[in-house]
Design a protein around this motif. Structure first.
Motif, PDB file in Angstrom:
ATOM      1  N   UNK A 117      -5.550  10.179  -2.461  1.00  0.00           N
ATOM      2  CA  UNK A 117      -6.438   9.411  -2.187  1.00  0.00           C
ATOM      3  C   UNK A 117      -7.723   9.382  -3.281  1.00  0.00           C
ATOM      4  N   UNK A 118      -7.536  10.558  -4.046  1.00  0.00           N
ATOM      5  CA  UNK A 118      -9.180   9.664  -5.396  1.00  0.00           C
ATOM      6  C   UNK A 118      -8.452   8.493  -6.160  1.00  0.00           C
ATOM      7  N   UNK A 119      -7.674   8.715  -5.960  1.00  0.00           N
ATOM      8  CA  UNK A 119      -7.543   7.410  -7.270  1.00  0.00           C
ATOM      9  C   UNK A 119      -7.702   6.006  -6.637  1.00  0.00           C
ATOM     10  N   UNK A 120      -6.917   6.243  -5.264  1.00  0.00           N
ATOM     11  CA  UNK A 120      -7.043   5.051  -3.915  1.00  0.00           C
ATOM     12  C   UNK A 120      -8.941   4.377  -3.639  1.00  0.00           C
ATOM     13  N   UNK A 121      -8.989   5.413  -3.594  1.00  0.00           N
ATOM     14  CA  UNK A 121     -10.362   5.402  -3.127  1.00  0.00           C
ATOM     15  C   UNK A 121     -10.306   5.289  -0.952  1.00  0.00           C
ATOM     16  N   UNK A 171       0.897  -1.266  -0.205  1.00  0.00           N
ATOM     17  CA  UNK A 171       0.093   0.612   0.065  1.00  0.00           C
ATOM     18  C   UNK A 171       0.872   1.270   0.179  1.00  0.00           C
ATOM     19  N   UNK A 172       2.090   1.265   0.520  1.00  0.00           N
ATOM     20  CA  UNK A 172       2.837   2.196   1.088  1.00  0.00           C
ATOM     21  C   UNK A 172       3.941   2.408  -0.567  1.00  0.00           C
ATOM     22  N   UNK A 173       4.109   1.142  -1.377  1.00  0.00           N
ATOM     23  CA  UNK A 173       4.041   1.782  -2.488  1.00  0.00           C
ATOM     24  C   UNK A 173       3.557   2.037  -3.351  1.00  0.00           C
ATOM     25  N   UNK A 174       2.374   1.814  -3.478  1.00  0.00           N
ATOM     26  CA  UNK A 174       1.347   2.069  -4.536  1.00  0.00           C
ATOM     27  C   UNK A 174       1.425   3.588  -4.155  1.00  0.00           C
ATOM     28  N   UNK A 175       1.054   3.544  -3.122  1.00  0.00           N
ATOM     29  CA  UNK A 175       0.787   5.711  -3.136  1.00  0.00           C
ATOM     30  C   UNK A 175       1.957   6.334  -3.642  1.00  0.00           C
ATOM     31  N   UNK A 176       3.015   5.449  -2.990  1.00  0.00           N
ATOM     32  CA  UNK A 176       4.559   6.237  -3.015  1.00  0.00           C
ATOM     33  C   UNK A 176       4.987   6.784  -4.591  1.00  0.00           C
ATOM     34  N   UNK A 177       4.245   4.918  -5.318  1.00  0.00           N
ATOM     35  CA  UNK A 177       4.542   5.409  -6.845  1.00  0.00           C
ATOM     36  C   UNK A 177       3.303   6.692  -7.625  1.00  0.00           C
ATOM     37  N   UNK A 178       2.610   6.792  -7.554  1.00  0.00           N
ATOM     38  CA  UNK A 178       2.052   7.436  -7.532  1.00  0.00           C
ATOM     39  C   UNK A 178       1.997   9.182  -7.314  1.00  0.00           C
ATOM     40  N   UNK A 229      -8.389   8.323   1.814  1.00  0.00           N
ATOM     41  CA  UNK A 229      -8.382   9.301   2.734  1.00  0.00           C
ATOM     42  C   UNK A 229      -7.442  10.198   2.349  1.00  0.00           C
ATOM     43  N   UNK A 230      -7.157  11.072   2.333  1.00  0.00           N
ATOM     44  CA  UNK A 230      -5.782  11.723   2.085  1.00  0.00           C
ATOM     45  C   UNK A 230      -4.876  11.654   3.706  1.00  0.00           C
ATOM     46  N   UNK A 231      -5.636  11.603   4.601  1.00  0.00           N
ATOM     47  CA  UNK A 231      -5.166  11.420   5.738  1.00  0.00           C
ATOM     48  C   UNK A 231      -4.375  10.228   5.666  1.00  0.00           C
ATOM     49  N   UNK A 232      -5.019   9.043   5.133  1.00  0.00           N
ATOM     50  CA  UNK A 232      -4.654   7.779   5.060  1.00  0.00           C
ATOM     51  C   UNK A 232      -3.299   7.337   3.726  1.00  0.00           C
ATOM     52  N   UNK A 233      -3.353   8.163   2.496  1.00  0.00           N
ATOM     53  CA  UNK A 233      -2.089   8.335   1.763  1.00  0.00           C
ATOM     54  C   UNK A 233      -1.220   9.359   2.528  1.00  0.00           C
ATOM     55  N   UNK A 234      -1.153  10.396   3.558  1.00  0.00           N
ATOM     56  CA  UNK A 234      -0.185  10.797   4.132  1.00  0.00           C
ATOM     57  C   UNK A 234       0.607   9.624   5.428  1.00  0.00           C
ATOM     58  N   UNK A 235      -0.120   9.149   5.482  1.00  0.00           N
ATOM     59  CA  UNK A 235       0.322   8.042   6.487  1.00  0.00           C
ATOM     60  C   UNK A 235       1.249   6.533   6.032  1.00  0.00           C
ATOM     61  N   UNK A 236       0.699   6.265   4.150  1.00  0.00           N
ATOM     62  CA  UNK A 236       1.311   5.346   4.018  1.00  0.00           C
ATOM     63  C   UNK A 236       2.344   5.987   3.025  1.00  0.00           C
ATOM     64  N   UNK A 237       2.876   6.774   3.016  1.00  0.00           N
ATOM     65  CA  UNK A 237       4.209   7.523   2.658  1.00  0.00           C
ATOM     66  C   UNK A 237       4.819   8.155   3.149  1.00  0.00           C
ATOM     67  N   UNK A 283       1.507  13.317  -8.684  1.00  0.00           N
ATOM     68  CA  UNK A 283       0.584  13.320  -7.816  1.00  0.00           C
ATOM     69  C   UNK A 283       0.000  13.979  -6.486  1.00  0.00           C
ATOM     70  N   UNK A 284      -0.831  14.376  -6.347  1.00  0.00           N
ATOM     71  CA  UNK A 284      -1.022  15.354  -5.276  1.00  0.00           C
ATOM     72  C   UNK A 284      -1.662  14.687  -4.290  1.00  0.00           C
ATOM     73  N   UNK A 285      -1.451  14.095  -2.837  1.00  0.00           N
ATOM     74  CA  UNK A 285      -2.053  13.815  -2.093  1.00  0.00           C
ATOM     75  C   UNK A 285      -3.480  13.406  -2.576  1.00  0.00           C
TER      76      UNK A 285
END
Length: 195
Positions: free
Chosen positions: A157-161, A139-146, A163-171, A151-153
């Protein structure tokens, strides 16, 4: 100049990955090769590369997968270059051979060989980065590649469905931004070692 010599790990226990890897790497227009990957012996392939960023990108991808031992050789190559990589010669080829042998037992299965002490420094950073990448969640790798695609956080978040907070947490948990900064330092060290 840089020569990458890459040896498939545990090749007797797995299917041959060399042909598929060569096809993908040689067909990637975003990562130009001076001489394309060529099978050199059994489960090994080799390429000649001019740009440190391309070397780091390919070496990290292969080593992080845990399927390859990756050796980076730095130095001159005999010119004119041959039509295929396996016919190449010169210091960078010899150093790549030394490096791939060392990579089989090295941390992260990656090693660098060059005359400059900067090569050893680059090796230390690349080994650390591979170990971080191997511990990163999918999940962290997927967010990092995007994120690397610009792409902005919020867009991630929209692409992965999520929250933006979850994206930040993964990164953050994947140490994505920190790894990107260290990668650029490793590229600079390789560039310096090639001078």
């Amino acid at each position: 100049m840089f020569v990458l010599t890459v040896d498939q790990r545990k090749s007797r226990q797995r299917q041959d990955l060399v042909e598929a890897a060569m096809g993908a790497l040689n067909g990637d227009a975003l990562r130009p090769l001076v001489l394309p990957f060529d099978r050199t012996a059994g489960d090994e392939m080799q390429a000649v590369i001019a740009e440190p960023a391309v070397v780091v990108s390919i070496a990290m991808e292969l080593a992080a997968s845990s399927s390859w031992s990756v050796g980076i050789g730095i130095g001159p190559v005999k010119e004119p270059l041959p039509e295929n990589t396996r016919a190449g010669a010169g210091e960078a080829f010899e150093r790549a051979r030394t490096a791939v042998t060392a990579a089989k037992a090295a941390s992260g299965n990656i090693a660098v060989s060059g005359e400059s002490p900067l090569a050893e420094q680059a090796e230390a950073l690349l080994q650390l980065l591979v170990l971080v990448a191997r511990k990163r969640s999918k999940m962290a790798e997927e967010a990092g590649i995007l994120s690397d695609q610009g792409l902005t956080q919020q867009q991630i978040a929209r692409q992965l469905g999520i929250s933006q907070q979850a994206v930040s947490s993964r990164l953050q948990s994947g140490l994505w931004q920190e790894s990107r900064r260290v990668l650029s330092v490793a590229e600079s060290l390789l560039e310096g070692a090639d001078r």
